[in-house]
Motif scaffolding. Structure first.
Motif, PDB file in Angstrom:
ATOM      1  N   VAL A 148       0.842  -1.202   0.000  1.00  0.00           N
ATOM      2  CA  VAL A 148       0.000   0.000   0.000  1.00  0.00           C
ATOM      3  C   VAL A 148       0.877   1.251   0.000  1.00  0.00           C
ATOM      4  N   THR A 149       1.990   1.208   0.731  1.00  0.00           N
ATOM      5  CA  THR A 149       2.919   2.335   0.728  1.00  0.00           C
ATOM      6  C   THR A 149       3.458   2.570  -0.685  1.00  0.00           C
ATOM      7  N   ALA A 150       3.819   1.483  -1.369  1.00  0.00           N
ATOM      8  CA  ALA A 150       4.331   1.610  -2.737  1.00  0.00           C
ATOM      9  C   ALA A 150       3.264   2.192  -3.666  1.00  0.00           C
ATOM     10  N   LEU A 151       2.039   1.709  -3.514  1.00  0.00           N
ATOM     11  CA  LEU A 151       0.937   2.198  -4.357  1.00  0.00           C
ATOM     12  C   LEU A 151       0.651   3.671  -4.066  1.00  0.00           C
ATOM     13  N   SER A 152       0.736   4.009  -2.793  1.00  0.00           N
ATOM     14  CA  SER A 152       0.476   5.375  -2.378  1.00  0.00           C
ATOM     15  C   SER A 152       1.521   6.331  -2.959  1.00  0.00           C
ATOM     16  N   VAL A 170      -5.358   3.480 -14.046  1.00  0.00           N
ATOM     17  CA  VAL A 170      -4.739   3.643 -15.366  1.00  0.00           C
ATOM     18  C   VAL A 170      -4.621   5.123 -15.710  1.00  0.00           C
ATOM     19  N   ASN A 171      -5.689   5.865 -15.448  1.00  0.00           N
ATOM     20  CA  ASN A 171      -5.647   7.296 -15.743  1.00  0.00           C
ATOM     21  C   ASN A 171      -4.558   8.001 -14.939  1.00  0.00           C
ATOM     22  N   LEU A 172      -4.425   7.604 -13.667  1.00  0.00           N
ATOM     23  CA  LEU A 172      -3.379   8.187 -12.830  1.00  0.00           C
ATOM     24  C   LEU A 172      -1.987   7.877 -13.380  1.00  0.00           C
ATOM     25  N   MET A 173      -1.819   6.630 -13.795  1.00  0.00           N
ATOM     26  CA  MET A 173      -0.519   6.189 -14.309  1.00  0.00           C
ATOM     27  C   MET A 173      -0.165   6.864 -15.613  1.00  0.00           C
ATOM     28  N   GLU A 217      -1.938   0.952 -21.864  1.00  0.00           N
ATOM     29  CA  GLU A 217      -2.663   1.078 -20.596  1.00  0.00           C
ATOM     30  C   GLU A 217      -2.664  -0.255 -19.843  1.00  0.00           C
ATOM     31  N   LEU A 218      -2.855  -1.340 -20.577  1.00  0.00           N
ATOM     32  CA  LEU A 218      -2.830  -2.670 -19.958  1.00  0.00           C
ATOM     33  C   LEU A 218      -1.446  -2.960 -19.390  1.00  0.00           C
ATOM     34  N   SER A 219      -0.451  -2.546 -20.144  1.00  0.00           N
ATOM     35  CA  SER A 219       0.922  -2.733 -19.715  1.00  0.00           C
ATOM     36  C   SER A 219       1.200  -1.942 -18.433  1.00  0.00           C
ATOM     37  N   ALA A 220       0.674  -0.714 -18.374  1.00  0.00           N
ATOM     38  CA  ALA A 220       0.840   0.122 -17.183  1.00  0.00           C
ATOM     39  C   ALA A 220       0.191  -0.546 -15.975  1.00  0.00           C
ATOM     40  N   LEU A 221      -0.972  -1.126 -16.218  1.00  0.00           N
ATOM     41  CA  LEU A 221      -1.708  -1.792 -15.149  1.00  0.00           C
ATOM     42  C   LEU A 221      -0.936  -2.988 -14.593  1.00  0.00           C
ATOM     43  N   LYS A 222      -0.359  -3.749 -15.511  1.00  0.00           N
ATOM     44  CA  LYS A 222       0.455  -4.893 -15.091  1.00  0.00           C
ATOM     45  C   LYS A 222       1.663  -4.427 -14.291  1.00  0.00           C
TER      46      LYS A 222
END
Lengths: 161, 207
Positions: B26-30, B91-94, B114-119
């Motif tokens: 969660v820290t990494a995602l944040s 995805v939009n954030l990325m 976008e799929l690649s970003a999600l992965k």
């Protein structure tokens, strides 16, 4: 009033018209519908694995294509279905992830479908409709009243077979 | 080791492992999204296969699942499950200004990048989860590349269910719910170790 009976993963059940029977989110598993057109009796098994004889822990009969079909036929007979009347409709067996290496996991959907067909052929039950393979999940509902199998997938129109 | 042999202290150990792993993830995602993300206390449960999908909102609920296979000292699978809305906002954030797709737009309309970003998000946060586990237990955990499937929860979860269904009727699930206060990015981390791995993990911690 008619109800819709839910069948979970590695589970099976039977129903008589006007009731219907459904299973949600079939992935690599296969949904096997057996139907006695004359008695209007339907049965649905949601199997996960092809072959019970290759697995140590095989007490749950509904988990496997071979024992799942046998059990389903027995349960249908108990409520009045005749084995000679039975026809089959099958759906599922998709490949949900594009695995690159592990070939065993890669082929599990296909192997489930193959095992299902093999078992049905052995029993002389004809497959009248099939929607298997590809890379998406399916929610299926069977209506013994009409014999229709409704197949719903994400972002796609309902298919009736 | 048999599932039934686990005592309540060992359950607590798995819960704590989930807590540490998810905390790091969660820290990494944040950091990645620059959002404040909260997480719930992990739950550890032995679930029947049809109950696994219920955990994330029902077998016919549309979700995005990112799956990573684990090998090395322990075997199992790590899944990272997002609601369809969260998938789009992530995805939009990325993608920043490179994408203008609205949140309510068709879920299947993702471009390859976008799929690649999600992965890659899945890769980064699962990596954070697993490297903290690895450091704690001193076990080598090798991860596969991330695999992505956007579909019904039951269909996506049938993959780990089948894999673990070969040896058991139930699976040990360590799951952690996380999300922002406005629910724009929320989901679950799910860790499913193989039957043989429970003992390995406990032993590495001296239990």
């Amino acid at each position: 009033m008619e109800k819709i009976i839910k069948v979970g993963m590695a589970d099976l059940n039977v129903c008589i018209a006007p009731d219907a029977i459904t299973t949600l989110g079939l992935g690599s598993c296969v949904g096997i519908v057996l139907y006695d057109k004359i008695k209007k009796i339907g049965g649905l098994a949601h199997i996960m694995l092809p072959d019970s004889s290759k697995i140590m822990n095989n007490s749950n009969k509904a988990k496997f294509a071979d024992t799942g079909i046998d059990t389903l036929i027995n349960d249908m007979k108990k409520i009045g279905a005749k084995e000679d009347n039975l026809i089959a409709k099958i759906a599922g067996g998709a490949q949900m992830f594009e695995f690159s290496s592990n070939s065993d996991m890669l082929r599990i959907g296909i192997r489930n479908v193959e095992a299902t067909k093999f078992k049905l052929k052995e029993l002389g039950i004809r497959i009248v409709a099939e929607d298997t393979g590809k890379n998406y999940g399916r929610t299926i509902t069977f209506y013994p009243k009409t014999g229709e199998l409704h197949i719903k997938s994400m972002g796609k129109d309902i298919i009736i077979v | 080791m048999d599932l039934k042999d686990l005592n309540s202290m060992q359950f607590d150990v798995f819960r704590e492992l989930g807590n540490i792993g998810a905390g790091n993830a969660v820290t990494a995602l944040s950091k990645l999204t620059n959002l404040r993300i909260d997480m719930a206390v992990p739950t550890v449960s032995f679930l029947e296969f049809n109950e696994i999908a219920e955990k994330v909102g029902g077998a016919d609920k549309d979700i995005a699942g990112i799956l990573i296979n684990l090998s090395g000292d322990i075997e199992g699978m790590m899944m990272y499950i997002l609601s369809t809305k969260a998938t789009r906002s992530l995805v939009n954030l990325m993608m920043g200004s490179f994408t203008t797709t609205a949140l309510n737009e068709d879920i299947e309309n993702y471009s390859d990048i976008e799929l690649s970003a999600l992965k890659e998000v899945g890769n980064i946060i699962s990596g954070a989860y697993l490297s903290s586990l690895s450091a704690l237990t001193n076990l080598t955990i090798i991860t596969s590349v991330p695999y992505l499937s956007i579909d019904m929860a039951g269909a996506v979860l049938s993959v780990p269910a089948i894999e673990f269904g070969k040896i058991s009727d139930k699976a040990l699930l360590i799951d952690t719910e996380f999300g922002t206060s406005d629910n724009s990015v929320n989901g679950y981390f799910v860790l499913i170790p193989s039957l043989d791995s429970y003992g390995v993990i406990l032993k590495s911690l001296g239990l």
